[in-house]
Design a protein around this motif. Structure first.
Motif, PDB file in Angstrom:
ATOM      1  N   SER A  23       0.806  -0.803  -0.321  1.00  0.00           N
ATOM      2  CA  SER A  23      -0.252  -0.032  -0.069  1.00  0.00           C
ATOM      3  C   SER A  23       0.741   1.502  -0.113  1.00  0.00           C
ATOM      4  N   ILE A  24       1.577   1.447   0.251  1.00  0.00           N
ATOM      5  CA  ILE A  24       2.443   2.342   0.234  1.00  0.00           C
ATOM      6  C   ILE A  24       2.993   2.724  -0.851  1.00  0.00           C
ATOM      7  N   GLY A  25       3.297   2.288  -1.785  1.00  0.00           N
ATOM      8  CA  GLY A  25       3.716   2.311  -3.862  1.00  0.00           C
ATOM      9  C   GLY A  25       2.467   3.378  -4.254  1.00  0.00           C
ATOM     10  N   PRO A  26       1.309   2.556  -4.089  1.00  0.00           N
ATOM     11  CA  PRO A  26       0.201   3.208  -4.627  1.00  0.00           C
ATOM     12  C   PRO A  26      -0.521   4.428  -3.614  1.00  0.00           C
ATOM     13  N   ALA A  27      -0.337   4.917  -2.644  1.00  0.00           N
ATOM     14  CA  ALA A  27      -0.993   5.447  -1.810  1.00  0.00           C
ATOM     15  C   ALA A  27       0.266   6.995  -2.684  1.00  0.00           C
ATOM     16  N   LEU A  28       1.271   7.105  -2.040  1.00  0.00           N
ATOM     17  CA  LEU A  28       2.278   7.496  -2.118  1.00  0.00           C
ATOM     18  C   LEU A  28       2.014   8.482  -4.255  1.00  0.00           C
ATOM     19  N   ALA A  29       1.590   7.139  -5.801  1.00  0.00           N
ATOM     20  CA  ALA A  29       1.449   7.602  -6.143  1.00  0.00           C
ATOM     21  C   ALA A  29       0.041   8.612  -6.409  1.00  0.00           C
ATOM     22  N   GLU A  30      -0.657   7.821  -6.127  1.00  0.00           N
ATOM     23  CA  GLU A  30      -2.058   8.972  -5.735  1.00  0.00           C
ATOM     24  C   GLU A  30      -1.734  10.195  -5.376  1.00  0.00           C
ATOM     25  N   GLY A  31      -1.146  10.502  -4.449  1.00  0.00           N
ATOM     26  CA  GLY A  31      -1.332  10.760  -3.248  1.00  0.00           C
ATOM     27  C   GLY A  31      -0.238  12.546  -4.424  1.00  0.00           C
ATOM     28  N   ARG A  32       0.830  11.990  -4.494  1.00  0.00           N
ATOM     29  CA  ARG A  32       1.816  12.956  -6.413  1.00  0.00           C
ATOM     30  C   ARG A  32       0.494  13.470  -7.343  1.00  0.00           C
ATOM     31  N   ALA A  33      -0.461  12.486  -7.708  1.00  0.00           N
ATOM     32  CA  ALA A  33      -1.105  12.939  -8.928  1.00  0.00           C
ATOM     33  C   ALA A  33      -1.896  13.544  -9.174  1.00  0.00           C
ATOM     34  N   ALA A  34      -3.355  13.194  -7.510  1.00  0.00           N
ATOM     35  CA  ALA A  34      -3.858  14.504  -6.702  1.00  0.00           C
ATOM     36  C   ALA A  34      -3.595  15.551  -6.493  1.00  0.00           C
TER      37      ALA A  34
END
Lengths: 96, 96, 96, 96, 96, 96, 96, 96, 96, 96, 96, 96, 96, 96
Positions: A23-34
């Protein structure tokens, strides 16, 4: 320690770590995109529709890697073929 | 150390680590998205509605990965199929 | 080392690590969001109301991941189903 | 090594690590928020009141995650239910 | 290795690590806040009073997390309830 | 390995690591604050007095966390209550 | 392995690691402060006196944390109270 | 493995690691200071004298932490009091 | 495993690690200083002489920390006092 | 522990880690590409079509590395040739 | 495992690690210096001669730390004094 | 544990880790290249054709390193020469 | 496990790790230098010849550290003096 | 565990790790070079030919380090001299 117990122990540990690490990677990536989407809206409010549509497609794509991890964790807990086989073996004897 | 105890030990350890590790990514990602939203509002106050709406959808999406971890932790503590099976086995004998 | 002691040891260790590791992400994320809010207020003092309202909603959302960890830690210390079961078993015999 | 000693050892180790690891995140986050507040005051001295008020609310919120860790550490040292139970058991016999 | 020795060993190790690890975060955070305060004074010398006042309040708040660690370290060395109990037990016999 | 030797070994190791790890954070933080002070003086030479005064107060505050570590290290080497108790015990017998 | 040898081994290892780890932070911090001072002189040659004076005070303060480590390393090698006690004990017998 | 051999092994290992780890920080710090000095000369060629003088004082100060490490490594290899004592003990008997 | 072999093994391992780890810092630092020098020459071609002279003094100073490591590695391989003593001891007997 | 159990244990552990570790890189990369796409749309709304088309091709390419990991995890759980062979061997005897 | 084999094993392992770890720093440093040189040429084509000359001197200096590592690795494989002595000892007997 | 089982276990573990670790680098690199391509299109829409063509060639080149890892993982699972040899040996006897 | 096998095992492991670890630094460094060269060409197309010539010399220099690692790996696999000696010894007896 | 099995196990593990670790550096470096090339084309479309030619030469050079790793991995799986020798030895006897 019989086979079914050992498999249970490893399945529990692996399921937890899989979803935790995964969950670390996707969460950070979604945070960045958002975050970038919000900045883009602030910069170009007229393109808000295109931006949010692209954002949601991207979030879905990123979320998919988290869902792979969740699926593997759920399979390991509730539909683990190795555990099922070991339990059958324990209740019948091997080839009984 | 019998099977039920071993499974209990591993479940406790895994549940804690799952939610602990699994909260790092989403928290940082939400922080990033929120920070950018605040900057975006300051930069373009007229688009505040679009921005906060996009922010809340994004936060919900990011929060979902933390909730996957919380769900797995809760399953491991309160609805652990391996633990239930081991306890049944201990109280009845295997196939008794 | 009997079962109840082992479960107690693991519960203590896990509870501490859960809240310790689990507080890093939310704290940093809240710091980031708050820092950006302060910068946003300095940049656009007229939008202070919108900014602080968005900030507090975001902080609550981020805090939720820390609270998941705190809840798991408290469950492990004060309402641990595995520990309760082990203590009962020790005081009655299994199925006594 | 009897049960009470083992639990004492683990409690001491966990209490120390909990507060030590758990103070890193909040401290860094408070430092970041405070630094940004100071920059914001320098940039917009007229909004100093709004800024410091928002800062103190944010610091309190961030401090809360450090306090969760401190509470868990204190519980483990002075009000540890597992340790109390082990000591009672040692002084009475189990179910004596 | 008797119980009192083991608890002493673990207490010493934990006390040292607690204050050592626990001083990293607060020190860096104070350094960051102080550095920003100095920059703020250079940028807006007229607001030096507000800035230094806010700085000292913030430093005190950050220092509090270092003090939590120092308190736990001191408790572990000089007022350790587990160590006291183990020494009493060794000098009297348990329940003697 | 008797108790006094073991405690001595752990005290030496802990004292060294405490001051070694504990000096990283304060040193970096002081370096950062000092660097910023120098930049601030270059930017606003007229405020040099205010800047150096604020710098020295901040350095003292940061140094305090290094001193906590040094104090703990010195206590562990020269005034270690656990070591003293173990040596007394060895030279008299317990409760002799 | 007798007590004096064990203490010697641990003292050597700790002394080396203490100064090795403990020199990283101060060196980097001094490098940062010095680099900033050089930049400040280039930017404001007229303030060179104030800058170099502030630099040397800061370097002395930062160096102090390296010196704490060096002092502890030297104590551990040349004035180690635990080692002295162990050697006396070995040459006389305990309380002989 | 007798005492002198063990002390020799640990001394060799520690000496190497001390200088190896201890050279990272000073080298990087000197590189940073030198790089900044070169930039400062390019920016303000007239202040080259002040800059190079300040640089060399700073380099000497930073080098001092590397020299602490080198001194400790040399002491451990060529003037190790623990090793000397162990060799004497081996060649004479303890207190012979 | 006799003493001379053990010392040989540790000396080989330490010599390699010392120069390997010890070359990271100086190499990076020299790279940084050289890169900055090249930039400085491009920015201020007239000061090329001062810049290259300062660069070479700095490189020599940084190289010195790599040379400390190389010297220690060479001593450990070719002039190791512990190894020499162990070999003598093996060929003569201790004090023979 | 018989061969089939051991292979089951290792397959479970590897499957989980494979997808967990393997999702970090692709997720971060997709987040980066998506974030840049959003920024690019905000900067050049007229090129939105080219940008989103290039984005989706790139996301598909990046997703492929996550899918490699998912495929390997699924093979290890549901179509593991080593596990099948071990189970056959256990139910028939080797070459029976 | 006899002495010569053990020394061979450690020499192989150390030689590989030495050159592997030892090539990271110089390679990165050369990359940095070269990159900066290219930028400097682009910025100031007239100074290309001075720049490339300074670059090649710097590269040679940086390469020297990689060569130290290569030299140590080659010595360990082809001219290892410890290995030679162990082989002689094995073929003759010690002092035979 | 017979040879075929051991090789199976190691092959499974290695195959998973190979593709998991090996997907991090290529994914991040493709993300970077794609992100830059999108920015380049936004900056220079007229060069979109050249940019996307160069992007796809680059992505293919980067993907090749991920495919090396996938190939090795597939070879280890489905065409492992060591495993085949061990199975033949087990079913025939060595040289039977 | 006889000497030749052990040396073979260590040689295989070391050869792989040497080239794997040793390729990280040079690859990154070449990437950096190449990236900067491309930027330099875009910035100053007229100096393309000087830039590419300097680039290729630099790449060759950086590649040399990767080649050191490759050479060591090849020596360890195909021309390992320790392995040759062990095989001879095994086929003839020592000094036979 | 006989020699051939052990060598097989180590070869499998090393081959996987070699290509997995060895693909990180080249992939990232190619990503960086490609990204910069795309930016350079966007900045200077007229130099696209020179840029792509330089890019492909650079990519080939960087790819070479990944190919070194792939070659070593393939050698370890399909043309491993140590494994061949061990298998021959097992099928004939040593020197039979």
């Amino acid at each position: 320690m019989d086979a079914a117990t050992l498999i249970a122990v490893v399945s529990i540990l692996t399921a937890g770590l899989t979803i935790a690490i995964g969950s670390i990677g996707p969460a950070l990536a979604e945070g960045r995109a958002a975050a970038q989407a919000l900045q883009a809206i602030a910069q170009q409010p007229d393109a808000a529709n295109t931006i949010t549509r692209t954002l949601f497609v991207s979030l879905a794509m990123i979320e998919s890697t988290a869902i792979y991890c969740f699926v593997v964790a759920m399979i390991l807990i509730f539909a683990n073929p190795f555990a099922n086989r070991a339990i059958e073996a324990a209740s019948q004897g091997v080839g009984g």
